[in-house]
Design a protein around this motif. Structure first.
Motif, PDB file in Angstrom:
ATOM      1  N   LYS A 170      -7.382  -6.344  -4.556  1.00 57.91           N
ATOM      2  CA  LYS A 170      -7.755  -4.991  -4.147  1.00 57.91           C
ATOM      3  C   LYS A 170      -9.101  -4.602  -4.755  1.00 57.91           C
ATOM      4  O   LYS A 170      -9.968  -4.045  -4.066  1.00 57.91           O
ATOM      5  N   SER A 181     -12.208   6.573  -2.476  1.00 59.81           N
ATOM      6  CA  SER A 181     -11.064   7.456  -2.338  1.00 59.81           C
ATOM      7  C   SER A 181     -11.412   8.605  -1.388  1.00 59.81           C
ATOM      8  O   SER A 181     -12.440   9.263  -1.542  1.00 59.81           O
ATOM      9  N   ASP A 208      -0.150  -0.478   2.606  1.00 60.63           N
ATOM     10  CA  ASP A 208       0.455   0.289   1.515  1.00 60.63           C
ATOM     11  C   ASP A 208      -0.171  -0.050   0.162  1.00 60.63           C
ATOM     12  O   ASP A 208      -0.655   0.838  -0.562  1.00 60.63           O
ATOM     13  N   LYS A 209      -0.199  -1.333  -0.199  1.00 60.54           N
ATOM     14  CA  LYS A 209      -0.590  -1.740  -1.549  1.00 60.54           C
ATOM     15  C   LYS A 209      -2.094  -1.844  -1.741  1.00 60.54           C
ATOM     16  O   LYS A 209      -2.584  -1.730  -2.870  1.00 60.54           O
ATOM     17  N   ASP A 212      -3.426   2.145   0.281  1.00 60.61           N
ATOM     18  CA  ASP A 212      -2.642   3.365  -0.043  1.00 60.61           C
ATOM     19  C   ASP A 212      -2.270   4.157   1.205  1.00 60.61           C
ATOM     20  O   ASP A 212      -2.257   5.395   1.205  1.00 60.61           O
ATOM     21  N   THR A 214       0.641   5.167   3.768  1.00 67.41           N
ATOM     22  CA  THR A 214       2.100   5.183   3.840  1.00 67.41           C
ATOM     23  C   THR A 214       2.581   4.555   5.153  1.00 67.41           C
ATOM     24  O   THR A 214       1.815   4.455   6.127  1.00 67.41           O
ATOM     25  N   LEU A 232      -6.832   5.175   0.028  1.00 64.65           N
ATOM     26  CA  LEU A 232      -6.999   5.133  -1.433  1.00 64.65           C
ATOM     27  C   LEU A 232      -6.661   6.465  -2.108  1.00 64.65           C
ATOM     28  O   LEU A 232      -7.307   6.848  -3.084  1.00 64.65           O
ATOM     29  N   LYS A 233      -5.653   7.140  -1.573  1.00 64.87           N
ATOM     30  CA  LYS A 233      -5.246   8.425  -2.159  1.00 64.87           C
ATOM     31  C   LYS A 233      -4.703   8.253  -3.577  1.00 64.87           C
ATOM     32  O   LYS A 233      -4.848   9.144  -4.418  1.00 64.87           O
ATOM     33  N   LYS A 234      -4.036   7.127  -3.824  1.00 59.14           N
ATOM     34  CA  LYS A 234      -3.408   6.902  -5.138  1.00 59.14           C
ATOM     35  C   LYS A 234      -4.291   6.104  -6.091  1.00 59.14           C
ATOM     36  O   LYS A 234      -3.925   5.874  -7.242  1.00 59.14           O
ATOM     37  N   THR A 235      -5.441   5.684  -5.601  1.00 60.30           N
ATOM     38  CA  THR A 235      -6.305   4.817  -6.409  1.00 60.30           C
ATOM     39  C   THR A 235      -7.363   5.639  -7.131  1.00 60.30           C
ATOM     40  O   THR A 235      -8.115   6.382  -6.513  1.00 60.30           O
TER      41      THR A 235
END
Length: 535
Positions: A170, A181, A208-209, A212, A214, A232-235
């Motif tokens: 990633k 992001s 997903d991984k 990011d 869903t 990349l919301k969670k990154t």
């Protein structure tokens, strides 16, 4: 012999591409037997047909006779075992080179090409090969065989990819593609990334991984070509990494605290130093620019103040200050003009504005700096390094170096003093150096500067360093106040204490009347002499 035979067996199997449970007739057996003679001959081995059938092809005597005399067929290599590591190596090679991934749907015709490709060869029968290489069960294999060009099955269902491998992949992908992001992509763009950057996970896991996205958002964009999704919301970056990158950018770009930058300059830095942060986050976390300020300078062309909240630890400041003093050969109490200060500031980058640099590096107060900068008098100077201290240990170490060339009590002129000053430097002006290091009073130095023939004696802390030690030693050896010694005895004492200083200086230390030094030596009050010498 057994090892050689096993070596030949393996070479024959891999050279002729024989597989476990292959069915052969006698004519095929003869061809295999004939082609194997050269391989066996290289090891000095000769096998007749019967032994070859048994030892190389794993045929029983009954099976051999059946194919030879009954014109039937027999299965070879029934018990042959392939090393598990070898299987794993070929599996990895196949997955990597063919860019396969978990959950991919393939037809029988597609997977058969892998089976027939020599670079992926293993001496396994087809059903075992596909089970070990692609995780396809025998039941599913039979199903897709019925419609070899249409029916599909999922592959690599048992393939595991570690979290570390995913993290590393990633990181590499985001950097290469410069994704941030909050960026938005269509399904086609996401799919292109999936196909361009190979990893063994499925497409949905990739979304997903890696991106990011869903499962719900993935489904929505997959069936709506125009729809875009935020990635990349969670990154993000942890605080420690942000500080590390921030420091790197500041020093690499030579940025200053409270410096002003237009938007194009900010954007250039953002583009040059990739992070997963959006432009707004980058401006805020790396350059201390608020979102509102960034939007303003972006629209009106004005400048934004950067690094407003920059804090530099005292240890970093102290280290840089020491290097600066040494590099620029600066001295305590030295006076410098603004032009001199400006040159030092420009040639020795540190991420502080001029005023803070003046204060923290050179001990120039804010008021003095403002006065120095605003005055039209180019000769006006500010005194620097007023808070700089020189420790007793530094002084002693320097004196020890000087004593390699000069003796305690030696007479030196101004030229010799300046030579020593240049050869053994420390952050002192010449007048302070003479007084603190060579223990020459300022008044004496003034005379030496005016008349080059005038000389001064140097003591370099001898009386303070050795006075008490010598006094105690004299007492313990029976020498008392008023004790009379002759020249010969004086020489013995002088020798014992390692010839510290000149004889005349040493005589002063032990309280000998130097007026009678070359005549009869007479001891006097040691302590009184010591005090007198210090003055």
């Amino acid at each position: 012999m057994k090892d050689k035979l096993e070596k030949c067996k393996r070479l024959i199997i891999y050279t002729l591409k024989l597989r476990k449970n292959d069915s052969i007739y006698y004519q095929e057996f003869l061809e295999i037997y004939k082609k194997s003679q050269e391989i066996l001959g290289q090891e000095g081995i000769f096998l007749n047909e019967k032994d070859f059938a048994e030892k190389i092809l794993e045929l029983t005597l009954l099976s051999y006779k059946a194919i030879k005399y009954a014109k039937g067929s027999a299965k070879i290599l029934k018990n042959y075992q392939v090393d598990s590591q070898e299987i794993e190596n070929i599996r990895k090679k196949l997955i990597c080179q063919e860019r396969l991934h978990k959950g991919q749907q393939l037809t029988y015709d597609m997977i058969r090409k892998f089976f027939e490709n020599e670079q992926y060869f293993l001496p396994l029968e087809e059903k075992e090969y596909f089970e070990k290489m692609l995780d396809i069960t025998n039941f599913r294999l039979r199903n897709i065989k019925s419609k070899p060009d249409k029916a599909k099955t999922s592959i690599l269902e048992n393939e595991e990819v570690s979290d570390e491998e995913i993290r590393s992949f990633k990181e590499k992908l985001l950097k290469e593609e410069k994704l941030h992001s909050g960026d938005t992509l269509t399904y086609e763009q996401c799919r292109n990334l999936f196909e361009k950057h190979h990893i063994r996970i499925s497409e949905i896991d990739f979304m997903d991984k890696i991106l990011d996205i869903t499962n719900k958002a993935y489904t929505e964009i997959r069936y709506n070509p125009q729809k875009r999704v935020r990635i990349l919301k969670k990154t993000t970056l942890n605080k420690e990494l942000i500080l590390k990158i921030r420091r790197y950018i500041i020093w690499k770009e030579k940025l200053y605290k409270k410096q002003e930058k237009i938007y194009d300059e900010i954007k250039a830095i953002f583009d040059k130093y990739y992070t997963v942060l959006s432009e707004i986050e980058f401006a805020e976390k790396m350059l201390d620019i608020t979102e509102a300020s960034l939007r303003t300078v972006k629209s009106n062309g004005n400048k934004a103040v950067i690094l407003k909240d920059l804090e530099i630890d005292e240890n970093t400041i102290s280290k840089f200050r020491k290097k600066l003093i040494q590099k620029e050969n600066l001295h305590i109490g030295e006076g410098i003009t603004y032009s001199q200060f400006k040159r030092i500031y420009n040639e020795n980058y540190f991420p502080l504005n001029e005023k803070e640099f003046a204060e923290k590096m050179l001990d120039i107060t804010s008021k003095v700096y403002d006065n120095l900068k605003s005055t039209n008098n180019t000769k006006k100077k500010a005194i620097i390094l007023q808070n700089e201290k020189i420790s007793p240990d530094e002084i002693k170490a320097l004196q020890q170096g000087i004593l390699k060339e000069l003796q305690i009590g030696e007479w030196i002129d101004i030229d010799c003093l300046r030579e020593i000053y240049k050869k053994y430097p420390i952050r002192l002006l010449e007048r302070d150096y003479a007084e603190q290091i060579l223990e020459i009073p300022k008044s004496k130095l003034h005379d030496m500067r005016g008349k080059r023939k005038i000389k001064a004696r140097i003591f370099l802390g001898l009386l303070e360093k050795y006075g008490t030690e010598i006094s105690k030693s004299l007492d313990s050896n029976g020498y008392y106040l008023g004790y009379r010694i002759d020249l010969e005895e004086f020489e013995k004492i002088y020798e014992k204490f390692g010839k510290q200083g000149t004889r005349r200086t040493f005589a002063e230390v032990i309280g000998v009347d130097i007026r009678n030094f070359t005549k009869r030596l007479k001891t006097t009050n040691f302590k009184q002499k010591n005090k007198k010498s210090k003055r």
